[in-house]
Design an enzyme around this catalytic site. Structure first.
Site, PDB file in Angstrom:
ATOM      1  N   TRP A 102       0.830  -1.212   0.000  1.00 52.28           N
ATOM      2  CA  TRP A 102       0.000   0.000   0.000  1.00 52.28           C
ATOM      3  C   TRP A 102       0.860   1.255   0.000  1.00 52.28           C
ATOM      4  O   TRP A 102       0.520   2.242  -0.655  1.00 52.28           O
ATOM      5  CB  TRP A 102      -1.012  -0.021   1.146  1.00 52.28           C
ATOM      6  CG  TRP A 102      -2.058  -1.069   0.866  1.00 52.28           C
ATOM      7  CD1 TRP A 102      -2.251  -2.236   1.528  1.00 52.28           C
ATOM      8  CD2 TRP A 102      -2.995  -1.069  -0.221  1.00 52.28           C
ATOM      9  NE1 TRP A 102      -3.261  -2.951   0.923  1.00 52.28           N
ATOM     10  CE2 TRP A 102      -3.736  -2.269  -0.139  1.00 52.28           C
ATOM     11  CE3 TRP A 102      -3.289  -0.178  -1.268  1.00 52.28           C
ATOM     12  CZ2 TRP A 102      -4.753  -2.596  -1.058  1.00 52.28           C
ATOM     13  CZ3 TRP A 102      -4.298  -0.498  -2.178  1.00 52.28           C
ATOM     14  CH2 TRP A 102      -5.015  -1.693  -2.070  1.00 52.28           C
ATOM     15  N   ASP A 172      -1.720   6.896   6.049  1.00 51.22           N
ATOM     16  CA  ASP A 172      -2.788   6.046   5.534  1.00 51.22           C
ATOM     17  C   ASP A 172      -3.146   5.063   6.643  1.00 51.22           C
ATOM     18  O   ASP A 172      -2.404   4.124   6.919  1.00 51.22           O
ATOM     19  CB  ASP A 172      -2.297   5.308   4.281  1.00 51.22           C
ATOM     20  CG  ASP A 172      -3.336   4.298   3.771  1.00 51.22           C
ATOM     21  OD1 ASP A 172      -4.417   4.189   4.368  1.00 51.22           O
ATOM     22  OD2 ASP A 172      -3.046   3.628   2.752  1.00 51.22           O
ATOM     23  N   LYS A 196     -13.262  -1.093   6.455  1.00 55.00           N
ATOM     24  CA  LYS A 196     -12.638  -2.061   7.371  1.00 55.00           C
ATOM     25  C   LYS A 196     -13.157  -1.807   8.785  1.00 55.00           C
ATOM     26  O   LYS A 196     -13.983  -2.561   9.266  1.00 55.00           O
ATOM     27  CB  LYS A 196     -11.120  -1.963   7.274  1.00 55.00           C
ATOM     28  CG  LYS A 196     -10.644  -2.269   5.833  1.00 55.00           C
ATOM     29  CD  LYS A 196      -9.282  -1.721   5.568  1.00 55.00           C
ATOM     30  CE  LYS A 196      -8.937  -1.639   4.103  1.00 55.00           C
ATOM     31  NZ  LYS A 196      -9.008  -2.873   3.356  1.00 55.00           N
TER      32      LYS A 196
HETATM   33  N1  PMP Z   1      -4.463   1.643   1.870  1.00 56.42           N
HETATM   34  C1  PMP Z   1      -4.576   0.527   2.604  1.00 56.42           C
HETATM   35  C2  PMP Z   1      -3.688   0.341   3.787  1.00 56.42           C
HETATM   36  C3  PMP Z   1      -5.534  -0.439   2.254  1.00 56.42           C
HETATM   37  O1  PMP Z   1      -5.671  -1.553   2.977  1.00 56.42           O
HETATM   38  C4  PMP Z   1      -6.374  -0.219   1.131  1.00 56.42           C
HETATM   39  C5  PMP Z   1      -7.447  -1.197   0.715  1.00 56.42           C
HETATM   40  N2  PMP Z   1      -7.336  -2.470   1.122  1.00 56.42           N
HETATM   41  C6  PMP Z   1      -6.185   0.946   0.389  1.00 56.42           C
HETATM   42  C7  PMP Z   1      -5.242   1.861   0.796  1.00 56.42           C
HETATM   43  C8  PMP Z   1      -7.026   1.232  -0.807  1.00 56.42           C
HETATM   44  O2  PMP Z   1      -8.278   1.550  -0.351  1.00 56.42           O
HETATM   45  P1  PMP Z   1      -9.539   1.828  -1.262  1.00 56.42           P
HETATM   46  O3  PMP Z   1      -9.939   0.493  -1.844  1.00 56.42           O
HETATM   47  O4  PMP Z   1     -10.516   2.381  -0.283  1.00 56.42           O
HETATM   48  O5  PMP Z   1      -9.150   2.795  -2.306  1.00 56.42           O
END
Ligand code: PMP
Length: 360
Positions: A102, A172, A196
């Site tokens: 991520w 994030d 989540k």
């Molecule tokens: N950052 C993290 C730490 C994530 O776990 C996720 C999704 N699993 C995202 C960003 C991306 O999120 P989204 O699908 O809401 O764009």
């Protein structure tokens, strides 16, 4: 009615009392004769729902004055782009810590708008630990320092807030927001997709310090400008009304549980069930360094990968769902978000011990 034990990384399990309340209010929200989904976002009723949700989050996280709470759309992925768009200062770079998949996505997006300095990377350890703070090569003139507090795929989590000096710290927190107390005053900006620990997909929460608003270039589309969103109370256009309503109910549920200290205690207790199990066997293995193990997403492998398929099949039959690891890393992953009860984790551990007894 049957409810499975849902170990999905997201959208993840939601608290049953929240779902029950939403079901009870579905056709007629508090005597208004309509569901929240059908309400105008400009109605007094909805404005009150949104204000309560914001207050709920502020109370839980202890958001100080001088910070705005924004309810946006586009997921955390849009924040990968919005953060550099809004916070980059002319001519200055942006610092990023690379702790896994991520972080890398955030870095890729930031590179589109200007120079990015990777202060440190966990790549050499295959992202199984957080690079020690002393090894980070930070730029004191950076526009901000970005990190991912919990790598949802790798299962690597910060258990403290790193020091960023005078540089605004951006985080994030998608997969560990509200998993325990955090000192918001240490941050310039926090963002998280809701699906989540907060509520339904479609809502993204941003907590941003006032002085970081208004830095976006004039050419920035209104929807992507934090200052525009803040000035319009996150209602520049039609917000994700249903998701905001459910998030508010989740915030109330967390408060009723006892707030962040109690939630952290519960999460530590749940995660310990699995980590203790790994420490007592060679059959299952968690690749993450002990100090950096996530209480939210627990990745593990079976010693014999040919047992992966039977493991997942038998788990599914036992009502233990979504345990397959991310497609990029394989193995297994159990996500233990706030709404996963301790009894659910104990059921998983009992299944794992039984599976080992039969196949080990
Ligand atoms: N950052 C993290 C730490 C994530 O776990 C996720 C999704 N699993 C995202 C960003 C991306 O999120 P989204 O699908 O809401 O764009």
């Amino acid at each position: 009615m049957k409810r499975v034990l849902n170990f999905s990384a997201g959208p993840g399990v939601l608290p049953v009392p929240v779902l029950e309340r939403a079901a009870a209010e579905m056709l007629d929200w508090q005597g208004q004769g309509l569901s929240v989904m059908e309400m105008s976002h400009r109605s007094d009723a909805f404005i009150d729902i949104a204000a309560r949700a914001e207050q709920g989050l502020r109370t839980l996280m202890g958001v100080p004055d001088g910070y705005r709470v924004l309810f946006l759309q586009g997921g955390a992925t849009l924040q990968f782009g919005m953060v550099p768009m809004n916070l980059r200062r002319e001519g200055a770079g942006a610092d990023y810590l690379d702790t896994g998949q991520w972080s890398k996505k955030a870095i890729e997006e930031a590179r589109k708008s200007g120079p990015v300095n990777i202060v440190a990377s966990g790549a050499a350890s295959k992202y199984t630990c957080i690079p020690p703070r002393g090894d980070w090569a930070c730029d004191p003139a950076a526009s901000y320092l970005h990190y991912t507090s919990n790598e949802t795929i790798g299962g690597v989590q910060f258990h403290h807030v790193p020091d960023a000096g005078a540089v605004p710290l951006v985080c994030d927190m998608s997969s560990d927001i509200l998993s325990g107390p955090v000192d918001v005053s240490r941050f310039g900006l926090i963002y998280a997709g809701a699906q989540k620990n907060i509520g339904p997909a479609g809502l993204t929460v941003v907590v941003v310090r006032d002085d970081l608003l208004g830095r976006a270039p004039k050419s920035t589309p209104a929807m992507l400008d934090y200052a525009v969103q803040a000035a319009s109370e996150s209602m520049y256009n039609t917000p994700p009304t249903w998701a905001i309503y459910i998030a508010g109910l989740v915030f109330d549920w967390l408060q009723d549980l006892g707030g962040m200290d109690e939630v952290a205690r519960r999460n530590a207790e749940k995660a310990k069930v699995l980590y203790d199990l790994f420490d007592g066997t060679e059959f299952y293995r968690c690749p993450v360094a002990s100090a950096d193990r996530s209480v939210m997403n627990v990745p593990f492998t079976l010693r014999d990968a040919s047992l992966d398929e039977p493991f997942l099949r038998e788990a599914e039959a036992a009502g233990l769902q979504q345990l397959k690891g991310h497609r990029s890393v394989g193995g297994m992953r159990a996500s233990l978000y706030n709404a996963m009860p301790l009894s659910g984790v104990r059921s998983l551990a009992a299944f794992m011990c039984d599976f080992e007894r039969r196949h080990g």
